[in-house]
Design a protein around this motif. Sequence first.
Motif, mmCIF file in Angstrom:
data_model
loop_
_atom_site.group_PDB
_atom_site.id
_atom_site.type_symbol
_atom_site.label_atom_id
_atom_site.label_comp_id
_atom_site.label_asym_id
_atom_site.label_seq_id
_atom_site.Cartn_x
_atom_site.Cartn_y
_atom_site.Cartn_z
ATOM 1 N N PRO A 145 21.882 97.126 50.011
ATOM 2 C CA PRO A 145 22.029 96.933 48.568
ATOM 3 C C PRO A 145 21.714 95.509 48.137
ATOM 4 N N ILE A 146 20.958 95.378 47.054
ATOM 5 C CA ILE A 146 20.647 94.074 46.464
ATOM 6 C C ILE A 146 21.004 94.149 44.984
ATOM 7 N N ASP A 147 22.018 93.428 44.591
ATOM 8 C CA ASP A 147 22.427 93.442 43.180
ATOM 9 C C ASP A 147 21.311 92.834 42.341
ATOM 10 N N PRO A 148 20.798 93.569 41.339
ATOM 11 C CA PRO A 148 19.681 93.039 40.542
ATOM 12 C C PRO A 148 20.012 91.786 39.742
ATOM 13 N N ILE A 149 21.291 91.451 39.616
ATOM 14 C CA ILE A 149 21.630 90.211 38.895
ATOM 15 C C ILE A 149 21.525 88.991 39.816
ATOM 16 N N TYR A 150 21.288 89.204 41.122
ATOM 17 C CA TYR A 150 21.102 88.074 42.022
ATOM 18 C C TYR A 150 19.876 87.268 41.616
ATOM 19 N N PRO A 151 19.884 85.955 41.842
ATOM 20 C CA PRO A 151 18.678 85.141 41.606
ATOM 21 C C PRO A 151 17.523 85.631 42.473
ATOM 22 N N ASP A 152 16.313 85.412 41.993
ATOM 23 C CA ASP A 152 15.118 85.881 42.706
ATOM 24 C C ASP A 152 15.061 85.367 44.138
ATOM 25 N N GLU A 153 15.484 84.132 44.341
ATOM 26 C CA GLU A 153 15.389 83.540 45.678
ATOM 27 C C GLU A 153 16.275 84.283 46.674
ATOM 28 N N ARG A 154 17.458 84.689 46.228
ATOM 29 C CA ARG A 154 18.365 85.409 47.123
ATOM 30 C C ARG A 154 17.829 86.819 47.413
ATOM 31 N N CYS A 155 17.312 87.483 46.395
ATOM 32 C CA CYS A 155 16.704 88.813 46.586
ATOM 33 C C CYS A 155 15.554 88.734 47.581
ATOM 34 N N SER A 156 14.698 87.716 47.401
ATOM 35 C CA SER A 156 13.552 87.530 48.290
ATOM 36 C C SER A 156 14.010 87.270 49.720
ATOM 37 N N TRP A 157 15.072 86.476 49.870
ATOM 38 C CA TRP A 157 15.589 86.174 51.203
ATOM 39 C C TRP A 157 16.023 87.456 51.918
ATOM 40 N N ILE A 158 16.763 88.314 51.219
ATOM 41 C CA ILE A 158 17.265 89.551 51.831
ATOM 42 C C ILE A 158 16.106 90.455 52.229
ATOM 43 N N LEU A 159 15.111 90.594 51.360
ATOM 44 C CA LEU A 159 13.966 91.452 51.661
ATOM 45 C C LEU A 159 13.180 90.911 52.860
ATOM 46 N N ASN A 160 13.025 89.615 52.918
ATOM 47 C CA ASN A 160 12.285 89.010 54.039
ATOM 48 C C ASN A 160 13.081 89.085 55.335
ATOM 49 N N ASN B 215 19.800 79.427 39.455
ATOM 50 C CA ASN B 215 18.538 80.039 39.870
ATOM 51 C C ASN B 215 18.452 80.232 41.386
ATOM 52 N N LYS B 216 19.440 79.664 42.100
ATOM 53 C CA LYS B 216 19.410 79.723 43.558
ATOM 54 C C LYS B 216 20.501 80.616 44.149
ATOM 55 N N LEU B 217 21.625 80.714 43.454
ATOM 56 C CA LEU B 217 22.802 81.368 44.014
ATOM 57 C C LEU B 217 23.349 82.431 43.065
ATOM 58 N N PRO B 218 24.115 83.397 43.594
ATOM 59 C CA PRO B 218 24.792 84.364 42.709
ATOM 60 C C PRO B 218 25.760 83.640 41.782
ATOM 61 N N GLU B 219 26.069 84.274 40.666
ATOM 62 C CA GLU B 219 26.912 83.654 39.640
ATOM 63 C C GLU B 219 28.255 83.177 40.202
ATOM 64 N N TYR B 220 28.861 83.999 41.096
ATOM 65 C CA TYR B 220 30.197 83.650 41.589
ATOM 66 C C TYR B 220 30.191 82.426 42.507
ATOM 67 N N MET B 221 28.987 81.966 42.929
ATOM 68 C CA MET B 221 28.898 80.797 43.808
ATOM 69 C C MET B 221 28.501 79.531 43.048
ATOM 70 N N VAL B 222 28.307 79.631 41.753
ATOM 71 C CA VAL B 222 27.951 78.456 40.943
ATOM 72 C C VAL B 222 29.238 77.777 40.485
ATOM 73 N N PRO B 223 29.465 76.511 40.847
ATOM 74 C CA PRO B 223 30.700 75.831 40.454
ATOM 75 C C PRO B 223 30.912 75.825 38.946
ATOM 76 N N SER B 224 32.174 75.935 38.546
ATOM 77 C CA SER B 224 32.492 75.914 37.114
ATOM 78 C C SER B 224 32.608 74.492 36.589
ATOM 79 N N ARG B 225 32.760 73.529 37.490
ATOM 80 C CA ARG B 225 32.847 72.121 37.090
ATOM 81 C C ARG B 225 31.998 71.265 38.023
#
Length: 496
Positions: free
Chosen positions: A76-91, A467-477
């Motif tokens: 499974p690849i969540d479509p809301i993931y950044p393109d780079e993460r999707c590409s990494w999983i496929l590769n 643009n590099k990481l899923p939303e939950y991994m982006v720091p809030s501060r």
Amino acid sequence: QLFEEQVKRTPNAVAVKYDGQQLTYQKLNERANQLAHHLMNLGVRPETPVAISVQRSLDLVIGMLGIFKIGGVYVPIDPIYPDERCSWILNDTHAPILLTHAALKGKYSYYQGHLVSLDADWKTIATQSSENPERVSSLNHLAYLTYTSGSTGKPKGVMCTHLGLTNRLLWTLEAYPITAEDSLLQVASIGFDISVWEMLFPLLAGGQLVIALPERHKDAAYLVDVIVKEHVSVVHFVPSLLDTFLEYPNLEDLSHLKQVICGGEALSVELKNKFFQKLKAKLYHAYGPTETSISVTHWDCQQQTCLDKVPLGRPIANTKIYILDHHQQPVPVGVVGELYIGGASVARGYLNRPDLTAEKFLPDPFSTQEGSRLYKTGDLALFLPDGNIEFIGRSDNQVKLRGYRVELGEIESVLSEHELVRQAVVLCREDITGDKRLIAYVKSVDDVHEGELAHQRIRLLNVYLANKLPEYMVPSRFVLLDAFPLMANGKIDQKA
């Protein structure tokens, strides 16, 4: 196979609902079969990875079952993931097939494999046989691959078998008994392994699977509304979502809600007590890393208890929990050690990472069964006198945030790749309300840490990480520093 047996028992019962659409067990099985035969014609065999990236929909369930039926590995690849993460999983998986929707084709324009659109291409898929394909999978074949945060800056794929998944599901059917009258609400991201359990559990018991709308699964008002309308009786929440859910005012309407399973991160006594003040349902606490087929321990939360922590409970069927010292020897009751997991639940290892697999998946010295292994979790725990397990914390730089396992080192690694960043430290902190937040501390190459330029820098870094990481991994501060505090040995003083 377990699903196909249920189809024979209740072919005309409603199996899955989504946004006004529904499929009976018979129709769901037929569509999954048609997809399975289509995938077989495309060359899918046991252990062939098949990626799927669709929004929550009926197609998600059809896709997962179709992949399983022909022995493929569900990726499974969540479509809301950044393109780079999707590409990494496929590769990383070298998945020769990607199941998606026509609206997402542009997102995967770079993909070199066979792209199948489950909506636009369905007329072609529907020409295939609707009969159950020949059984090709064994318990030792891979069932699914999910990606979890990696300390090297790249996510790592966990290879989970049908043995572990089936063991967890069969245990669930006994531990959380449901009937054809019950419905389960699917809310987890498809990139989160609990979503596999959410989709399969009701379908093996003759119940109904109700799929939450995309991006509405975090909305308490929506969740309450759909639970009431669909008479949902079972739901899985991570503690942070459960806390938000319990703040909603009209919970007295949820008379049909019977079971809430809470896992993904530590459940506090305060949240457990709050639950019983608001709801009359049963509350269960589940624990298990991605490397062990969803969850491996279980605790039935009681309204009256004198414990100052909610335990992890006891291991599920065919699973062993060991708490060991630095020499990998068992520690006495009440003594803190590192938690190791053995038995049927343990995954095969990490895809394309033999070094890390050897480091984390160790030969089991306590088992007489050849090839048995222990998974080294990095979690600290102790055995209580009654045999239950209490979670203490992490022994490394990994945290649980809103149910997701996050390697702080991965965020630091990606952040440090930016040309303006000299050094970065990411910490998980609790604010005054008890909510966990990721805070990024950054030393820039030109020592900018104050003023409007600093604010611009922070906005730039925020967009960069988004643009590099899923939303939950982006720091809030983000905090820009002119220097990091150091300990006597020259290492960064993270406590300071």
